[in-house]
Each structure stands twice: as C-alpha cells, then as structure tokens.
Design a protein around this motif. Structure first.
Motif, PDB file in Angstrom:
ATOM      1  N   LEU A   1     -51.564   4.022 -14.460  1.00 59.33           N
ATOM      2  CA  LEU A   1     -50.782   4.547 -15.577  1.00 59.33           C
ATOM      3  C   LEU A   1     -49.451   5.161 -15.124  1.00 59.33           C
ATOM      4  CD1 LEU A   1     -53.566   6.143 -17.824  1.00 59.33           C
ATOM      5  CD2 LEU A   1     -52.436   3.921 -18.056  1.00 59.33           C
TER       6      LEU A   1
ATOM      7  N   GLY B   1     -43.096   9.479 -18.218  1.00 59.32           N
ATOM      8  CA  GLY B   1     -44.471   9.111 -17.902  1.00 59.32           C
ATOM      9  C   GLY B   1     -45.345   9.209 -19.134  1.00 59.32           C
ATOM     10  N   ILE B   2     -46.574   8.755 -19.025  1.00 59.97           N
ATOM     11  CA  ILE B   2     -47.530   8.850 -20.130  1.00 59.97           C
ATOM     12  C   ILE B   2     -48.108  10.259 -20.135  1.00 59.97           C
ATOM     13  CG2 ILE B   2     -49.702   7.983 -21.074  1.00 59.97           C
ATOM     14  CD1 ILE B   2     -49.078   5.308 -19.702  1.00 59.97           C
TER      15      ILE B   2
ATOM     16  N   ASP C   1     -45.687  13.461 -18.653  1.00 57.51           N
ATOM     17  CA  ASP C   1     -44.257  13.196 -18.825  1.00 57.51           C
ATOM     18  C   ASP C   1     -43.477  14.440 -18.424  1.00 57.51           C
ATOM     19  OD1 ASP C   1     -42.104  11.364 -20.478  1.00 57.51           O
ATOM     20  OD2 ASP C   1     -41.706  13.518 -20.691  1.00 57.51           O
TER      21      ASP C   1
ATOM     22  N   GLY D   1     -47.928  10.560 -14.971  1.00 52.78           N
ATOM     23  CA  GLY D   1     -48.956  10.134 -15.898  1.00 52.78           C
ATOM     24  C   GLY D   1     -50.159  11.053 -15.888  1.00 52.78           C
TER      25      GLY D   1
ATOM     26  N   THR E   1     -45.708   4.545 -14.222  1.00 50.19           N
ATOM     27  CA  THR E   1     -44.792   3.470 -14.604  1.00 50.19           C
ATOM     28  C   THR E   1     -44.144   2.832 -13.375  1.00 50.19           C
ATOM     29  OG1 THR E   1     -42.798   4.829 -14.764  1.00 50.19           O
ATOM     30  CG2 THR E   1     -44.237   4.758 -16.703  1.00 50.19           C
TER      31      THR E   1
ATOM     32  N   ALA F   1     -52.358   9.833 -23.857  1.00 48.54           N
ATOM     33  CA  ALA F   1     -53.526   9.252 -23.208  1.00 48.54           C
ATOM     34  C   ALA F   1     -54.808   9.665 -23.925  1.00 48.54           C
ATOM     35  CB  ALA F   1     -53.574   9.678 -21.741  1.00 48.54           C
TER      36      ALA F   1
END
Length: 249
Positions: free
Chosen positions: A17, A113-114, A82, A11, A19, A119
């Motif tokens: 954030l 991931g973010i 990510d 993230g 996961t 974001a």
C-alpha cells in the motif's frame, strides 16, 4: 548538489500500500527523518542515514530536515498514512514559514499516501460514502473543550465521523468522554467501526451500535468510524458491509 525535501506517506502498514512515488523517493534519499517506528519501516542501505526521533518533536524534526536539504541532501520526512492528514507535512510548512527565507526556495514536495481513515473505510465497505469529517481526538495540541465542540457540531450536522488517535495509555479518559458526547448528541444506534492495525497481520475489524461502544475497544492503533443517521449495515455470513448512501431523501 541541489538538495530536496519530500514529505512522504508510508500508508497504513502493508508494503503493497506504499505508492510508487513514495517508493522511488525512498530509493533516492540520502536521509530519512521521522518518528521512531515510521523510520524503522525503511530498510537500511549503503548511503542512507536514518534519523529517528520522538513523537513530540515535530518542529525540531522539521528544522533538522530543512537544514539538511539546504546543505544539498536528498531528505525524505516519513509519516504513516498520508503526511498531510494529522502528520508531518503541516509541521514542515510551519517550520518553513517561521524559518530563514532561503528555506522557502527549497525543492519541497508532498508525496501522498493511503491514510488510515481510507484503509479502514475500505475494509468495512463504504461508511464514508456521503459527507464526513475527520477529528483527531488527541488533546496534546488543542484543548478538550474544542474537541467536544467539534464533536457536537459534527453530530448536529449528521456527518459520518472518522477519529484518529482515539485512546492512549496517557489519556484513557478522552475516548470515554467522546462516546458520552456522541450518545448524548446522536441519540440513536448508528454503527461504530473499530478498525485496528488495518493491512497488518494484527488487523481486526469490529462493528457495534453506538450505545454498545466501549472505550476499551480502541487504542492508538485503532481507527474509529462513526456512521451518520443514514449509514446502513448489510448483514451476511461473515463481517457485515457498512455503507452510507450517496443521496439523502
């Protein structure tokens, strides 16, 4: 013991954030492999070995991870954001394709991931609400001529654009050239979002018109998002909302 390799995204920075899938993978890992600052985000514990390495050895890092997985280790390769977006997943699969056949039979998974692009967009509003593209502005792995061509074509297609790795100490001129290309190709005052260190205590968001954007507004911790010609700004007390409508007239 059967080994495995998970390529995980940590993230954009904040622990909340990450996961649950990635948190579980880290808890079960015997070995963590990755770029030095990303490995430093993983807490040490008994039974876990950390393998930090420099940023320019992605293929060597991937081979090392694959070798350990083939030996029965539970390996997690970490990236920020990510792992499939300008990160380690592609490097691992490149190593698999070029490596011994038995690597293809390993249990290899990608845990998303973010990414910084999402974001940053969320902090600003919805600047990626319509068609958009993402471009890595680093010319370490591709020539500047290709970056410039893609910038011009993206501007011609009127995409919103998200830029990774805009400006570093070793190549400070690249983002200045990017702004020159965009001002020439776009010819308008569409908004530019500078989102630095999103989700960390150092977070800073700044929105300026394209003609007012300056190279020094970005560094390697900054995500830059340039709106399309339809991107709108909603002014209010405090930071504005920036969004791109989902429809085009």
């Amino acid at each position: 013991m059967t080994g495995s390799l998970i390529i995980a995204g940590l993230g954009p920075g904040a622990d909340h954030l990450v996961t649950p899938e990635v948190t579980e993978a880290l808890a079960q890992a015997t070995d963590i492999v990755g770029y030095i600052p990303y490995v430093a985000r993983v807490a040490e514990r008994p039974g876990l070995t950390l393998h930090p390495s420099d940023n320019r050895v992605e293929i060597d890092r991937s081979r090392h991870a694959l070798e350990m997985a083939a030996d029965g280790r539970q390996v997690v390769v970490v990236s920020s954001g990510d792992p499939g977006v300008f990160a380690m997943a592609a490097a691992v699969f490149e190593a698999v394709e070029a490596g011994p056949d038995h690597w293809r039979d390993l249990d290899i998974r990608v845990a998303p991931g973010i990414t910084a692009m999402l974001a940053a967009a969320a902090r600003a509003g919805a600047p990626l609400g319509h068609d958009f593209c993402a471009i890595n502005l680093s010319d370490n792995l591709k020539p500047w001529a290709l970056i410039e061509r893609r910038l011009r074509l993206a501007a011609e297609a009127d995409f919103a654009m998200a830029f990774y790795n805009p400006r570093s100490k070793s190549r400070p001129e690249g983002f200045a050239r990017t702004l020159d290309v965009l001002n020439d190709a776009c010819g308008d005052a569409r908004p530019v979002i500078f989102a630095r260190a999103v989700s960390t205590p150092e977070e800073a968001i700044r929105v300026v018109p394209l003609p007012d954007a300056r190279p020094e507004m970005a560094d390697m911790r900054t995500m830059v998002i340039v709106g399309s010609s339809t991107t709108r700004i909603i002014t209010r007390d405090g930071a504005p909302f920036v969004y791109t409508p989902r429809s085009v007239a």
